[in-house]
Scaffold this motif. Structure first.
Motif, PDB file in Angstrom:
ATOM      1  N   ALA A  85     -22.716   4.055  -3.915  1.00  0.00           N
ATOM      2  CA  ALA A  85     -22.637   5.348  -3.238  1.00  0.00           C
ATOM      3  C   ALA A  85     -21.418   6.135  -3.709  1.00  0.00           C
ATOM      4  CB  ALA A  85     -22.579   5.151  -1.728  1.00  0.00           C
ATOM      5  N   VAL A  86     -20.288   5.449  -3.873  1.00  0.00           N
ATOM      6  CA  VAL A  86     -19.073   6.156  -4.300  1.00  0.00           C
ATOM      7  C   VAL A  86     -19.217   6.642  -5.733  1.00  0.00           C
ATOM      8  CG1 VAL A  86     -16.622   5.864  -4.709  1.00  0.00           C
ATOM      9  CG2 VAL A  86     -17.604   4.989  -2.661  1.00  0.00           C
ATOM     10  N   LEU A  93     -10.631  -3.923  -1.343  1.00  0.00           N
ATOM     11  CA  LEU A  93      -9.608  -4.656  -0.588  1.00  0.00           C
ATOM     12  C   LEU A  93     -10.216  -5.351   0.623  1.00  0.00           C
ATOM     13  CD1 LEU A  93      -6.460  -5.043  -0.130  1.00  0.00           C
ATOM     14  CD2 LEU A  93      -6.647  -3.111   1.371  1.00  0.00           C
ATOM     15  N   LEU A  94     -11.104  -4.661   1.307  1.00  0.00           N
ATOM     16  CA  LEU A  94     -11.700  -5.262   2.491  1.00  0.00           C
ATOM     17  C   LEU A  94     -12.703  -6.337   2.139  1.00  0.00           C
ATOM     18  CD1 LEU A  94     -12.318  -2.232   4.840  1.00  0.00           C
ATOM     19  CD2 LEU A  94     -10.440  -3.806   4.815  1.00  0.00           C
ATOM     20  N   ASN A  95     -13.319  -6.229   0.968  1.00  0.00           N
ATOM     21  CA  ASN A  95     -14.318  -7.214   0.531  1.00  0.00           C
ATOM     22  C   ASN A  95     -15.417  -7.361   1.581  1.00  0.00           C
ATOM     23  OD1 ASN A  95     -15.606  -9.027  -1.000  1.00  0.00           O
ATOM     24  ND2 ASN A  95     -14.196 -10.730  -0.622  1.00  0.00           N
ATOM     25  N   ILE A 126      -9.193  10.657  -4.072  1.00  0.00           N
ATOM     26  CA  ILE A 126      -9.866  10.264  -2.833  1.00  0.00           C
ATOM     27  C   ILE A 126     -10.895   9.173  -3.098  1.00  0.00           C
ATOM     28  CG2 ILE A 126     -11.336  11.119  -1.009  1.00  0.00           C
ATOM     29  CD1 ILE A 126      -9.868  13.675  -1.062  1.00  0.00           C
ATOM     30  N   THR A 166     -21.312   9.617  -5.778  1.00  0.00           N
ATOM     31  CA  THR A 166     -20.518  10.736  -5.270  1.00  0.00           C
ATOM     32  C   THR A 166     -19.614  11.306  -6.353  1.00  0.00           C
ATOM     33  OG1 THR A 166     -20.494   9.533  -3.212  1.00  0.00           O
ATOM     34  CG2 THR A 166     -19.108  11.438  -3.342  1.00  0.00           C
ATOM     35  N   VAL A 213     -10.130   0.665  -1.141  1.00  0.00           N
ATOM     36  CA  VAL A 213     -10.255   0.097   0.203  1.00  0.00           C
ATOM     37  C   VAL A 213     -11.489  -0.784   0.301  1.00  0.00           C
ATOM     38  CG1 VAL A 213     -10.721   0.730   2.596  1.00  0.00           C
ATOM     39  CG2 VAL A 213      -8.875   1.785   1.384  1.00  0.00           C
ATOM     40  N   ILE A 214     -12.594  -0.372  -0.341  1.00  0.00           N
ATOM     41  CA  ILE A 214     -13.804  -1.193  -0.298  1.00  0.00           C
ATOM     42  C   ILE A 214     -13.557  -2.551  -0.961  1.00  0.00           C
ATOM     43  CG2 ILE A 214     -16.168  -1.376  -1.126  1.00  0.00           C
ATOM     44  CD1 ILE A 214     -16.325   1.655  -0.924  1.00  0.00           C
ATOM     45  N   TYR A 268     -10.320  15.108  -5.771  1.00  0.00           N
ATOM     46  CA  TYR A 268     -11.428  14.387  -5.166  1.00  0.00           C
ATOM     47  C   TYR A 268     -11.791  13.159  -5.980  1.00  0.00           C
ATOM     48  CZ  TYR A 268     -12.796  17.312  -1.308  1.00  0.00           C
ATOM     49  OH  TYR A 268     -12.838  17.945  -0.130  1.00  0.00           O
ATOM     50  N   TYR A 281     -21.922   0.105  -1.248  1.00  0.00           N
ATOM     51  CA  TYR A 281     -20.912   1.141  -1.064  1.00  0.00           C
ATOM     52  C   TYR A 281     -20.367   1.639  -2.401  1.00  0.00           C
ATOM     53  CZ  TYR A 281     -20.980  -0.709   3.627  1.00  0.00           C
ATOM     54  OH  TYR A 281     -21.372  -1.124   4.847  1.00  0.00           O
ATOM     55  N   MET A 340      -9.207   5.941  -3.956  1.00  0.00           N
ATOM     56  CA  MET A 340      -8.684   5.331  -2.732  1.00  0.00           C
ATOM     57  C   MET A 340      -9.806   4.642  -1.945  1.00  0.00           C
ATOM     58  SD  MET A 340      -6.176   7.234  -0.121  1.00  0.00           S
ATOM     59  CE  MET A 340      -7.372   8.446   0.384  1.00  0.00           C
ATOM     60  N   LEU A 341     -10.967   5.300  -1.910  1.00  0.00           N
ATOM     61  CA  LEU A 341     -12.111   4.717  -1.196  1.00  0.00           C
ATOM     62  C   LEU A 341     -12.578   3.434  -1.871  1.00  0.00           C
ATOM     63  CD1 LEU A 341     -13.732   5.660   1.241  1.00  0.00           C
ATOM     64  CD2 LEU A 341     -15.327   6.675  -0.298  1.00  0.00           C
TER      65      LEU A 341
END
Lengths: 171, 100
Positions: free
Chosen positions: A31-32, A76-78, A66, A35, A73-74, A62, A28, A69-70
């Motif tokens: 990918a970010v 943070l969720l691990n 954004i 992007t 979150v990635i 962006y 992920y 932030m993405l």
């Protein structure tokens, strides 16, 4: 082969190739970050269109808000790599049909699009007065209701994000 | 001078790539990323049409779309955090509780 066409074709081809790279990454974070590179190229495309305000906004909002932030979150969720379930589903017949329908509609529109209009904001005017200044004039004269609506639209999800993500599960 | 159709074809290609990605990836994070791709394609379309029609309403709508993209991204990520706390996964195929 003149120079603007050369530069535009570089930006366009790079945007398409990078977006193909983006949707095929397994990781992920990769990918970010691809992007992020894509948004830099799209910002370069906006500079061709005399929309330097949008080039700035693309980078600031962006890339700077954004995508960060993405990534946050990635991290943070691990999220673990779940090997028992594949990340990619096959492109089935209805999905491919939907994509072909969308592309067909876009092709028809492109074939029929013919613009020969001269409006109030000519290219010389945008070059003389800056793009941001003209956009501000438009926003405070004839598009003031969208500005207010944009304020509400940015205010409500702030409350929503605080209410949703601020909840602690009873551990 | 680049013609208008070059910009429109570029935006349509990015939109189609984002749509394919949205329908083939199974993690919510990648789906949100593909939605961002599609919104960027729409922004390219609006700003190029605004430049070629010499009218600024396209840029006004593009700014509204950027604001909506940020708002939707924030809400979607907050929902994603809650969903991950419930299910301990990001894959949408495992959210099968309300299948009926």
């Amino acid at each position: 082969m003149n120079i603007p066409v050369l530069f535009f074709s570089y930006f366009a081809l790079a945007s398409i190739i990078i977006s193909l790279i983006v949707i095929t990454r397994k990781n992920y974070i990769h990918a970010v970050l691809w992007t992020l590179l894509l948004f830099v190229h799209i910002s370069g495309i906006y500079l061709f269109l005399n929309a330097e305000f949008f080039a700035m906004i693309q980078m600031i909002v962006y890339a700077g808000a954004i995508l960060v932030m993405l990534i946050f979150v990635i991290m943070l969720l691990n999220v673990k790599h779940e090997d028992h379930l594949s990340d990619v589903s096959s492109l089935s017949i209805p999905k491919a049909f939907l994509v072909f329908c969308v592309l067909g509609v876009l092709a028809i529109v492109l074939q029929a699009s013919y613009l020969n209009t001269t409006g109030k904001f000519s290219i010389d005017l945008v070059n003389k007065v800056s793009d941001a200044k003209l956009l501000g004039q438009v926003f405070y004269s004839e598009a003031n209701l969208p500005l207010i609506i944009m304020g509400v639209v940015l205010f409500v999800p702030m409350i929503a994000a605080i209410v949703l993500a601020g909840k602690r599960s009873d551990e | 001078m680049v013609p208008l159709n070059a910009y429109l074809i570029l935006a349509a290609s990015i939109f189609a790539i984002g749509l394919i990605g949205f329908m083939t990836r199974r993690s919510i994070i990648m789906m949100l990323l593909c939605v961002e791709l599609m919104l960027n394609a729409v922004n390219i379309t609006l700003i190029s049409l605004s430049h070629y029609m010499q009218d600024f309403m396209g840029q006004v709508i593009a700014l509204l779309i950027i604001a909506n993209a940020g708002a939707g991204m924030a809400t979607g990520l907050a929902l994603l955090i809650n969903a991950y706390r419930l299910k301990k996964t990001v894959k949408i195929d495992l959210f099968k509780d309300m299948r009926g």
